[in-house]
Structure formats: C-alpha cells, structure tokens
Write a protein that holds these residues in place. Structure first.
Motif, PDB file in Angstrom:
ATOM      1  N   PRO A 100       0.825  -1.207   0.000  1.00 48.42           N
ATOM      2  CA  PRO A 100       0.000   0.000   0.000  1.00 48.42           C
ATOM      3  C   PRO A 100       0.860   1.258   0.000  1.00 48.42           C
ATOM      4  CG  PRO A 100      -0.780  -1.583   1.631  1.00 48.42           C
ATOM      5  CD  PRO A 100       0.532  -2.082   1.138  1.00 48.42           C
ATOM      6  N   ARG A 101       0.436   2.246  -0.764  1.00 49.31           N
ATOM      7  CA  ARG A 101       1.183   3.500  -0.840  1.00 49.31           C
ATOM      8  C   ARG A 101       0.810   4.436   0.296  1.00 49.31           C
ATOM      9  NH1 ARG A 101       0.265   5.436  -6.882  1.00 49.31           N
ATOM     10  NH2 ARG A 101       1.551   7.181  -6.142  1.00 49.31           N
ATOM     11  N   LEU A 102      -0.245   4.080   1.022  1.00 45.70           N
ATOM     12  CA  LEU A 102      -0.675   4.861   2.176  1.00 45.70           C
ATOM     13  C   LEU A 102      -0.393   4.097   3.457  1.00 45.70           C
ATOM     14  CD1 LEU A 102      -4.137   6.230   1.019  1.00 45.70           C
ATOM     15  CD2 LEU A 102      -2.179   7.619   1.659  1.00 45.70           C
ATOM     16  N   ARG A 103       0.144   4.793   4.456  1.00 44.49           N
ATOM     17  CA  ARG A 103       0.379   4.196   5.770  1.00 44.49           C
ATOM     18  C   ARG A 103      -0.244   5.079   6.836  1.00 44.49           C
ATOM     19  NH1 ARG A 103       5.065   4.045   7.939  1.00 44.49           N
ATOM     20  NH2 ARG A 103       6.092   5.607   6.630  1.00 44.49           N
ATOM     21  N   ILE A 104      -0.867   4.442   7.818  1.00 50.47           N
ATOM     22  CA  ILE A 104      -1.457   5.162   8.936  1.00 50.47           C
ATOM     23  C   ILE A 104      -0.909   4.575  10.224  1.00 50.47           C
ATOM     24  CG2 ILE A 104      -3.602   5.655  10.195  1.00 50.47           C
ATOM     25  CD1 ILE A 104      -5.067   5.650   7.549  1.00 50.47           C
ATOM     26  N   SER A 105      -0.470   5.444  11.116  1.00 50.64           N
ATOM     27  CA  SER A 105       0.042   5.016  12.418  1.00 50.64           C
ATOM     28  C   SER A 105      -0.877   5.544  13.514  1.00 50.64           C
ATOM     29  CB  SER A 105       1.465   5.538  12.631  1.00 50.64           C
ATOM     30  OG  SER A 105       1.902   5.249  13.945  1.00 50.64           O
ATOM     31  N   LEU A 106      -1.337   4.625  14.355  1.00 53.09           N
ATOM     32  CA  LEU A 106      -2.205   4.960  15.484  1.00 53.09           C
ATOM     33  C   LEU A 106      -1.492   4.787  16.817  1.00 53.09           C
ATOM     34  CD1 LEU A 106      -5.353   2.965  14.285  1.00 53.09           C
ATOM     35  CD2 LEU A 106      -4.903   5.385  13.920  1.00 53.09           C
ATOM     36  N   LEU A 107      -0.308   4.151  16.795  1.00 50.14           N
ATOM     37  CA  LEU A 107       0.395   3.807  18.031  1.00 50.14           C
ATOM     38  C   LEU A 107       1.297   4.957  18.479  1.00 50.14           C
ATOM     39  CD1 LEU A 107       1.191   0.111  17.112  1.00 50.14           C
ATOM     40  CD2 LEU A 107      -0.638   0.981  18.578  1.00 50.14           C
ATOM     41  N   GLY A 108       0.667   6.073  18.710  1.00 48.86           N
ATOM     42  CA  GLY A 108       1.299   7.334  19.051  1.00 48.86           C
ATOM     43  C   GLY A 108       0.347   8.401  18.555  1.00 48.86           C
ATOM     44  N   PRO A 109       0.773   9.645  18.384  1.00 49.81           N
ATOM     45  CA  PRO A 109      -0.094  10.631  17.717  1.00 49.81           C
ATOM     46  C   PRO A 109      -0.448  10.132  16.318  1.00 49.81           C
ATOM     47  CG  PRO A 109       1.808  11.693  18.739  1.00 49.81           C
ATOM     48  CD  PRO A 109       2.066  10.225  18.809  1.00 49.81           C
ATOM     49  N   LEU A 110      -1.670  10.360  15.885  1.00 44.92           N
ATOM     50  CA  LEU A 110      -2.103   9.894  14.572  1.00 44.92           C
ATOM     51  C   LEU A 110      -1.228  10.503  13.482  1.00 44.92           C
ATOM     52  CD1 LEU A 110      -4.174   8.364  12.812  1.00 44.92           C
ATOM     53  CD2 LEU A 110      -5.529  10.467  12.780  1.00 44.92           C
ATOM     54  N   LEU A 238      -2.919   7.011  19.914  1.00 47.21           N
ATOM     55  CA  LEU A 238      -3.980   7.971  19.603  1.00 47.21           C
ATOM     56  C   LEU A 238      -3.878   9.234  20.453  1.00 47.21           C
ATOM     57  CD1 LEU A 238      -6.845   5.334  19.472  1.00 47.21           C
ATOM     58  CD2 LEU A 238      -5.717   6.359  17.511  1.00 47.21           C
ATOM     59  N   ALA A 239      -2.668   9.631  20.773  1.00 49.50           N
ATOM     60  CA  ALA A 239      -2.442  10.758  21.678  1.00 49.50           C
ATOM     61  C   ALA A 239      -3.157  12.012  21.188  1.00 49.50           C
ATOM     62  CB  ALA A 239      -0.946  11.029  21.812  1.00 49.50           C
ATOM     63  N   GLY A 240      -3.935  12.610  22.076  1.00 51.21           N
ATOM     64  CA  GLY A 240      -4.583  13.879  21.781  1.00 51.21           C
ATOM     65  C   GLY A 240      -5.890  13.793  21.037  1.00 51.21           C
ATOM     66  N   LEU A 241      -6.282  12.617  20.561  1.00 48.49           N
ATOM     67  CA  LEU A 241      -7.530  12.515  19.803  1.00 48.49           C
ATOM     68  C   LEU A 241      -8.728  12.516  20.746  1.00 48.49           C
ATOM     69  CD1 LEU A 241      -6.938  10.025  16.862  1.00 48.49           C
ATOM     70  CD2 LEU A 241      -6.769  12.509  16.903  1.00 48.49           C
ATOM     71  N   PRO A 242      -9.794  13.232  20.369  1.00 49.70           N
ATOM     72  CA  PRO A 242     -10.977  13.308  21.229  1.00 49.70           C
ATOM     73  C   PRO A 242     -11.937  12.144  20.985  1.00 49.70           C
ATOM     74  CG  PRO A 242     -11.284  14.719  19.326  1.00 49.70           C
ATOM     75  CD  PRO A 242      -9.907  14.113  19.188  1.00 49.70           C
ATOM     76  N   GLY A 243     -12.860  11.977  21.938  1.00 55.43           N
ATOM     77  CA  GLY A 243     -13.950  11.026  21.748  1.00 55.43           C
ATOM     78  C   GLY A 243     -13.815   9.762  22.560  1.00 55.43           C
ATOM     79  N   PRO A 244     -14.965   9.136  22.877  1.00 51.39           N
ATOM     80  CA  PRO A 244     -14.975   7.902  23.671  1.00 51.39           C
ATOM     81  C   PRO A 244     -14.209   6.756  23.021  1.00 51.39           C
ATOM     82  CG  PRO A 244     -17.176   8.865  23.530  1.00 51.39           C
ATOM     83  CD  PRO A 244     -16.323   9.618  22.571  1.00 51.39           C
ATOM     84  N   LEU A 245     -14.296   6.621  21.694  1.00 50.51           N
ATOM     85  CA  LEU A 245     -13.600   5.527  21.025  1.00 50.51           C
ATOM     86  C   LEU A 245     -12.094   5.656  21.196  1.00 50.51           C
ATOM     87  CD1 LEU A 245     -13.587   3.027  19.204  1.00 50.51           C
ATOM     88  CD2 LEU A 245     -13.521   4.565  17.231  1.00 50.51           C
ATOM     89  N   LEU A 251      -6.590   3.053  26.092  1.00 53.61           N
ATOM     90  CA  LEU A 251      -6.405   2.140  27.223  1.00 53.61           C
ATOM     91  C   LEU A 251      -6.111   0.721  26.738  1.00 53.61           C
ATOM     92  CD1 LEU A 251      -9.306   3.391  29.519  1.00 53.61           C
ATOM     93  CD2 LEU A 251      -6.867   3.819  29.818  1.00 53.61           C
ATOM     94  N   ARG A 252      -6.871   0.274  25.735  1.00 54.86           N
ATOM     95  CA  ARG A 252      -6.683  -1.097  25.238  1.00 54.86           C
ATOM     96  C   ARG A 252      -5.306  -1.295  24.632  1.00 54.86           C
ATOM     97  NH1 ARG A 252      -6.807  -4.070  20.635  1.00 54.86           N
ATOM     98  NH2 ARG A 252      -7.149  -2.236  19.315  1.00 54.86           N
ATOM     99  N   LEU A 253      -4.876  -0.360  23.808  1.00 56.54           N
ATOM    100  CA  LEU A 253      -3.586  -0.494  23.137  1.00 56.54           C
ATOM    101  C   LEU A 253      -2.422  -0.346  24.105  1.00 56.54           C
ATOM    102  CD1 LEU A 253      -4.444   1.479  19.885  1.00 56.54           C
ATOM    103  CD2 LEU A 253      -4.066  -0.991  20.082  1.00 56.54           C
ATOM    104  N   THR A 254      -2.603   0.499  25.130  1.00 57.49           N
ATOM    105  CA  THR A 254      -1.557   0.617  26.149  1.00 57.49           C
ATOM    106  C   THR A 254      -1.410  -0.687  26.914  1.00 57.49           C
ATOM    107  OG1 THR A 254      -1.926   3.004  26.392  1.00 57.49           O
ATOM    108  CG2 THR A 254      -0.858   1.868  28.227  1.00 57.49           C
ATOM    109  N   GLU A 255      -2.538  -1.290  27.265  1.00 58.11           N
ATOM    110  CA  GLU A 255      -2.505  -2.578  27.955  1.00 58.11           C
ATOM    111  C   GLU A 255      -1.934  -3.662  27.044  1.00 58.11           C
ATOM    112  OE1 GLU A 255      -2.739  -5.343  30.889  1.00 58.11           O
ATOM    113  OE2 GLU A 255      -3.031  -3.175  31.066  1.00 58.11           O
ATOM    114  N   ARG A 256      -2.277  -3.574  25.761  1.00 62.52           N
ATOM    115  CA  ARG A 256      -1.750  -4.547  24.790  1.00 62.52           C
ATOM    116  C   ARG A 256      -0.232  -4.485  24.756  1.00 62.52           C
ATOM    117  NH1 ARG A 256      -2.191  -9.302  22.670  1.00 62.52           N
ATOM    118  NH2 ARG A 256      -2.295  -9.461  20.414  1.00 62.52           N
ATOM    119  N   ARG A 257       0.313  -3.289  24.780  1.00 60.27           N
ATOM    120  CA  ARG A 257       1.767  -3.137  24.758  1.00 60.27           C
ATOM    121  C   ARG A 257       2.389  -3.763  26.001  1.00 60.27           C
ATOM    122  NH1 ARG A 257       5.526  -0.070  27.058  1.00 60.27           N
ATOM    123  NH2 ARG A 257       7.469   0.273  25.867  1.00 60.27           N
TER     124      ARG A 257
END
Length: 356
Positions: A100-110, A238-245, A251-257
């Motif tokens: 894929p020519r597009l990459r998205i990282s969620l494991l930190g700031p988006l 997802l640092a700094g992103l708003p919303g319940p999701l 929390l889930r990804l931090t625990e996963r790490r």
C-alpha cells in the motif's frame, strides 16, 4: 478500417490497447513467456492476442508482425522501446508486488504518509474519524458509530461526517490508485481492503508470528517478532484525539503493549537472557509498581542473574506498596515466586529453559 498510405495495410490504430501492448513486445523481440511476464497475463493468452493481431492486420506470421511494429513506428530501430512504461521485464527478474502507498500510524499521535511523505490530516475531530475507520479496518463503520465514537453524548448539530469523509478522501487520494481509499455502502464507510497499511494491524500480524514461533519452540524468533511489534509503538496510542472511542482504544492499546512486553521478557528469561530482561523489567516495574506479574518476573530475572538479595528486595517493596496503597497482600503468583527463590527451586519455576 484505417489504411497506411504506403503499404495499403491496416494500421495499429485498429488494435485494442492490450493487443497494441502485445505487438509492441513482439516487436521488441520478446518470447511468449517474456511477454506474459511483462504484461502480467497468462502465457496462453499471448498466443491468442498474437493470432488476433495477425488477422486484424493481415499479417502472415510473427516475423511479419515484428517488421510491421517497426514500419508503423511502434518500435524505433536502433533505439529500443520508445515507451519506457511498456519496457519488457527480463524473464529472470522478480516481479515485485508493491505494498500500500498509504500508511497510517495509530500507536502514538495519529500520523499518515503517502509514498513516504507525511500528510496534513486536518482538524482533530476529522483525524478521529479517520482513526475510527483505521481501527475498524476490514468492516464498515456506520455514520451513527462514528458520531458516538468521536462526539459521544455531544453530537454535532450539522452533518459533518460526510464533510470530513469528503476531505479525508481528497487528502488520502493516491494518483494512479483507486478513486478513493474510503469506500461507501448503504451501511456506512470503510477503508478499502489492501489500500492502506495500518500499524495496529501489523502489530497483530507480528504477534501471531511470535505465537507460531513459540509453539514451534523457536523462542529467539518469537522474541524477534515481538520486538518488531513493540518497535511500532511511538508513545501514547492515539495521543490527543478526542472522543470515547479514542479513549477506550488508548487504554486497550496501552494494555496490549504491556502484555507484549511481558511475553517478550518471559521468553528472554527462558532463553537465559537475564541481563537484557532486568533493565527492561526494572523500568516497567518502576512505571507500574503495583503490577504483580511484572514484579514476579523481575524477581526471577534478578535471581537468575545471581542477585538473590535484590530479588527479595523487590518482593518486600511490592508487598509494602500493595498493603499501603490498596490494602491487599501479594497474590499467589508473587508469594510462590518468593518462596521458590528462597528455596532456590529453579526447576519448579521453569527457569532452566534451554536457549534456542
């Protein structure tokens, strides 16, 4: 049918695109297997295309087709192929399938990149919409899910989701790729399969590989795969992103790490890599002083590294923090580790694993 002024024969303009490509490759002197590799078509199809070309142009055989390719200017004598894009692939070359020519990282700031270049993803709520689609990669996310996940109990007064989707489609557009990497159906929106590489999905691939390696008894490979997964974390997910999701996923990804760190360190202890594990376990125990599994692993690592006194000190420190801050005593795992260390019972604790 167009006729050339000099030869009276039909021109290549009467051919379909794929037929022109085959004639071009024939004019370059390629064999059928080389043409098939260059154009990514079955070898049997090449013969069919060539037969239609000969019939359409009124040519006798392959040699006549080669001459015609030069006569009509499709291939330039002495200068090789005129069109670099159609340049044949050598039969021995390996055809590389691009990712894929597009990459998205969620494991930190988006973050997002197109062909390695960072993209400006816009407003934080717009970023949160993209994060929701990336977290749900492989399934459709309804508009209501996006509203609930990004805005929670304070939904916007206007229909902003379609606006954000429209903007994200423009931002993520890849020249020469699909019209949009964000698809739409009657149920909602989704990232098109294979269009975007998301680091969260890559982590799960590596975790699966690590589990496979462990079951095969290849602990060194398990540690390597797990380390690669952990390297993808760049800070708070997802640092700094708003919303319940975003909050729940943070929390889930931090625990996963944390779980991944513990698995990797456990494998390192079984491999006899005590000194390597001690440094990381000490940092983890400092960040999570009430985490009993981490304390037990640190005690094991210290004991195996010849530091029994330090191992017992960890137990005393953890016990004191548990009683003072939570009003509880150490659990069975921590107490058992403490007793086994006092007795020097390495075998029963499974501490004598053989390095791979």
């Amino acid at each position: 049918m167009p006729i050339t002024a000099t030869t009276g024969q039909p021109t290549v303009t009467t051919l379909r695109h794929q037929e022109r490509e085959v004639l071009y490759a024939v004019g370059c002197g390629l064999r059928d297997d080389e043409i098939a590799a260059a154009l990514a078509i079955p070898e049997d199809a090449v013969a069919g295309y060539l037969a239609r070309i000969l019939a359409e142009l009124g040519l006798r055989d392959r040699a006549a087709a080669i001459v015609h390719a030069f006569d009509c200017g499709l291939v330039a004598p002495g200068r090789g192929p005129r069109r670099r894009a159609a340049s044949p692939v050598p039969p021995t070359a390996t055809r590389r399938v691009p990712g894929p020519r597009l990459r998205i990282s969620l494991l930190g700031p988006l973050r997002a990149w197109r062909d390695g270049q960072p993209l400006d993803l816009g407003h934080l709520r717009q970023q949160a919409v993209l994060a929701a689609l990336a977290l749900c990669q492989g399934r459709t996310v309804s508009q209501q899910e996006l509203l609930d996940g990004v805005w929670g109990e304070e939904p916007p007064s206007t229909k902003v989701v379609p606006v954000y989707i429209y903007r994200l489609r423009k931002i993520l557009h890849v020249v020469g790729g699909p019209d949009s990497v964000i698809g739409r159906d009657r149920c909602g929106y989704r990232l098109l399969p294979g269009a975007v590489a998301v680091d969260v999905a890559r982590v799960e691939e590596l975790v699966s590989a690590a589990g496979t390696a462990e079951r095969a008894g290849e602990l060194t490979e398990a540690v390597r795969a797990c380390s690669q997964a952990l390297d993808l974390f760049r800070g708070e997910p997802l640092a700094g992103l708003p919303g319940p999701l975003a909050e729940l996923e943070r929390l889930r990804l931090t625990e996963r790490r944390i779980v991944l760190v513990q698995r990797k360190l456990d494998w390192q202890l079984r491999l006899g890599q005590h000194s390597e594990a001690i440094a990381e376990l000490s940092a983890l125990a400092g960040a999570q002083p009430l985490n009993e599994p981490v304390a037990a692993m640190l005690m094991r690592a210290l004991y195996l590294g010849g530091r029994q006194v330090d191992a017992l000190t960890v137990f005393d420190r953890t016990r004191r923090r548990l009683t003072e801050e939570l009003g509880v005593y150490p659990g069975p795992m921590l107490r058992r580790t403490h007793q086994m260390i006092l007795r020097g019972d390495e075998a029963r604790l499974g501490l004598t694993g053989t390095a791979q």
